[in-house]
Design an enzyme around this catalytic site. Structure first.
Site, PDB file in Angstrom:
ATOM      1  CG  HIS A 141      -2.647  13.088  -4.118  1.00  0.00           C
ATOM      2  ND1 HIS A 141      -1.893  12.812  -2.999  1.00  0.00           N
ATOM      3  CD2 HIS A 141      -2.923  11.880  -4.682  1.00  0.00           C
ATOM      4  CE1 HIS A 141      -1.730  11.515  -2.892  1.00  0.00           C
ATOM      5  NE2 HIS A 141      -2.337  10.934  -3.899  1.00  0.00           N
ATOM      6  CD  GLU A 153      -1.332  15.442  -0.037  1.00  0.00           C
ATOM      7  OE1 GLU A 153      -0.649  15.483   0.992  1.00  0.00           O
ATOM      8  OE2 GLU A 153      -1.147  14.595  -0.931  1.00  0.00           O
ATOM      9  CG  ASN A 191       0.758   9.151  -0.594  1.00  0.00           C
ATOM     10  OD1 ASN A 191      -0.112   8.682   0.129  1.00  0.00           O
ATOM     11  ND2 ASN A 191       0.648   9.206  -1.908  1.00  0.00           N
TER      12      ASN A 191
END
Ligand code: 3HC
Length: 551
Positions: A141, A153, A191
């Protein structure tokens, strides 16, 4: 660990094109795949614009740029990925599309090829389960803009092969990125923490607590974050924010993540942020970053002038105020002894109470004068229209009621510089007049700080958003999903914060953060009370006097 030489990237939107650039910069051969020639051309354009800008800024030579572009092949045929050692997909966040892409890949790539998803919120476990070899599937990510932000990530599932995880992690490091390896959970680290904060920011806007410009200024200047929350959501895309928010709420069921009606309506109305030319702000062109005025842009109203200001109280803040007001061109009357005669303030346009608060006095004695008593007398002494303000933690409503100057009273909260400047929050009541607010805005600007006007609720804007955000990070640590270093690396390098949230807690002082968090929880903040409960781990660290970082 296997060697990665050729990488495939599927989907060449903003994220996909950025990921192509990251790999190509790292010297790898890249095959970028899109579904149509038109989308492939758009992806080429994003890549070209980004590398051209790097040349213009002198970061990359023209020769290196050309070599970088030669390493990239853009295609509309998935078969071209047959020689890839790693494929990263960055297609739309729809599980059916992901399923299609991964099952097609199973039939194209070699046995040793690693499959990664750049999904921001969908379950990697679920994606892997739909493939022939779930052990070779991980999340990879990236953060927008991918060429700038260093976080990757790396998301593992119960089935991920540890050697695959190690290879992806080592590759990320070799590309100059900061990998953080975590398990599969909605929103992962960055997030999950980001969207609680963004949702709280939208809530403040919805409730008319603060204007969009002031909200962004508060967090950019007052908290030192690289962008305000609304500017950031316009960058990410409001449809993406809406989707990620929903997925996280589905997991947490916390009021902190409860979907916002405003966001939903904006997405339905096609206001998607920069990519549609209009989101919270209006942009000069679709996809651009230059904000242009619209119907919500504040008009510069008539500003009530003030020439003479009085500062009441002795101490560091009072002295600094006097100096900055004088530098700002005001004639300042300094009443160091607040218990003395107040007649000297009779003719000034603004009186600021700035006595040292009880706890701040060196010998622990009480401040010079009880603030209620002071405002009562000021209300009887000062001329009509004189604005009354305090920099201490009193309620504007109480002081307005006591002084009888309902239209002229406000509180000021000074946020110490974070490298970008300084914010002074102006907390108003429903009765505070526009003239008072504008007068205070002018004074704050003249002192070289940025004004932020909001309703006088606990934590105003900066503390309410920042402290709840930090408390949420401590809560994540307490839940055992990620370690302190992972959380800090993710936020610092994924969102560009000056330091990670746990380092921020240590920097501010865990005891101070706890006091503010408790005030927020029991006070009148406009954020959901349930989500504001201080984390038990924060209490533990304060009681045991343990830092979160550097141990
Ligand atoms: N592509 C490539 N490079 C870019 C870029 C882009 N889109 N935007 C900026 N840059 C580069 C610039 O060239 C510049 O490089 P240089 O200093 O070497 O010349 C550098 O980044 C700084 O750019 P600017 O001076 O133009 O602007 P800022 O200093 O304001 O930085 C920013 C811009 C990097 C976007 C910074 O404001 C920032 O970090 N903001 C936070 C963004 C963020 O939080 N992103 C994460 C969103 S969440 C996410 O992506 C996850 C997903 O799942 C939703």
């Amino acid at each position: 660990m296997r060697e990665i030489k050729t990488v495939g990237v599927i989907g060449l939107g903003t994220m996909g094109a950025g990921i192509v650039e990251v790999f190509a910069r790292g010297g790898l051969q890249v095959v970028g795949v899109e579904t149509t020639e038109e989308l492939a051309e758009r992806g080429r354009g994003i890549l070209q614009a980004s590398v051209d800008r790097a040349v213009q800024r002198g970061r990359v030579s023209e020769q290196d740029r050309d070599a970088l572009l030669r390493r990239v092949r853009i295609s509309t045929t998935m078969q071209d990925l047959s020689g890839a050692d790693l494929v990263v997909e960055a297609v739309p966040e729809v599980m059916a599309i992901k399923d299609q892409v991964f099952s097609a890949l199973d039939g194209i790539v070699g046995e040793d090829c690693i499959l990664a998803s750049n999904t921001s919120s969908l379950s990697i476990t679920r994606i892997a389960a739909g493939t022939d070899h779930p052990e070779r599937v991980v999340g990879m990510h990236f953060f927008n803009p991918a060429p700038v932000l260093k976080l990757v990530e790396v998301i593992t599932t119960l089935r991920s092969d540890p050697e695959v995880v190690q290879t992806v992690s080592a590759l990320s490091t070799a590309l100059g990125k900061k990998p953080v390896v975590v398990g599969d959970r909605a929103g992962f680290v960055a997030n999950y923490l980001l969207f609680g904060y963004l949702n709280s920011a939208i809530r403040m806007l919805e409730q008319g607590h603060v204007s969009r410009e002031d909200l962004d200024t508060a967090m950019r200047v007052g908290a030192g974050l690289p962008m305000g929350p609304l500017t950031l959501m316009d960058l990410i895309g409001l449809d993406v924010c809406h989707h990620i928010g929903d997925v996280i709420y589905g997991h947490s069921r916390s009021q902190l993540h409860a979907p916002s009606a405003t966001l939903e309506q904006m997405v339905t109305a096609g206001r998607l942020g920069r990519k549609s030319g209009r989101g919270f702000y209006t942009y000069a062109r679709t996809g651009g970053s230059q904000v242009v005025p619209d119907e919500l842009t504040p008009q510069n109203g008539e500003q009530a002038g003030v020439e003479r200001v009085a500062v009441v109280g002795e101490g560091t803040i009072a002295r600094e105020l006097v100096g900055r007001l004088e530098d700002g061109g005001y004639a300042v009357t300094h009443l160091a002894d607040a218990s003395g005669d107040l007649s000297a303030v009779g003719s000034v346009g603004l009186v600021i109470e700035a006595q040292e608060e009880l706890d701040d006095t060196e010998d622990g004695s009480v401040a010079d004068r009880d603030v209620d008593d002071l405002f009562r007398e000021l209300g009887q002494t000062v001329a009509e229209g004189t604005v009354l303000a305090t920099v201490n933690t009193y309620s504007a409503v109480a002081l307005a009621a006591i002084s009888g100057r309902t239209e002229d009273t406000a509180v000021l909260r000074v946020h110490t510089p974070t490298g970008n400047g300084q914010v002074v929050e102006i907390g108003r009541t429903t009765a505070t007049s526009a003239r008072t607010v504008e007068l205070l805005r002018g004074v704050v600007r003249a002192m070289g700080a940025e004004p932020v006007v909001c309703r006088d609720r606990t934590g105003l804007v900066v503390d309410a958003l920042l402290i709840s955000h930090l408390n949420d990070a401590v809560r994540m640590l307490d839940e055992g999903y990620a370690g302190a270093e992972e959380i800090d690396t993710a936020i610092q390098h994924g969102l560009g914060y000056p330091m990670g949230p746990l380092a921020m807690v240590d920097h501010i002082g865990a005891d101070e953060v706890l006091v503010l968090a408790e005030e927020l929880h029991s006070g009148s903040s406009c954020l959901p009370r349930e989500a504001l409960a201080p984390s038990p781990l924060l209490v533990e660290h304060v009681l045991l006097d343990l830092p979160f970082t550097g141990r």
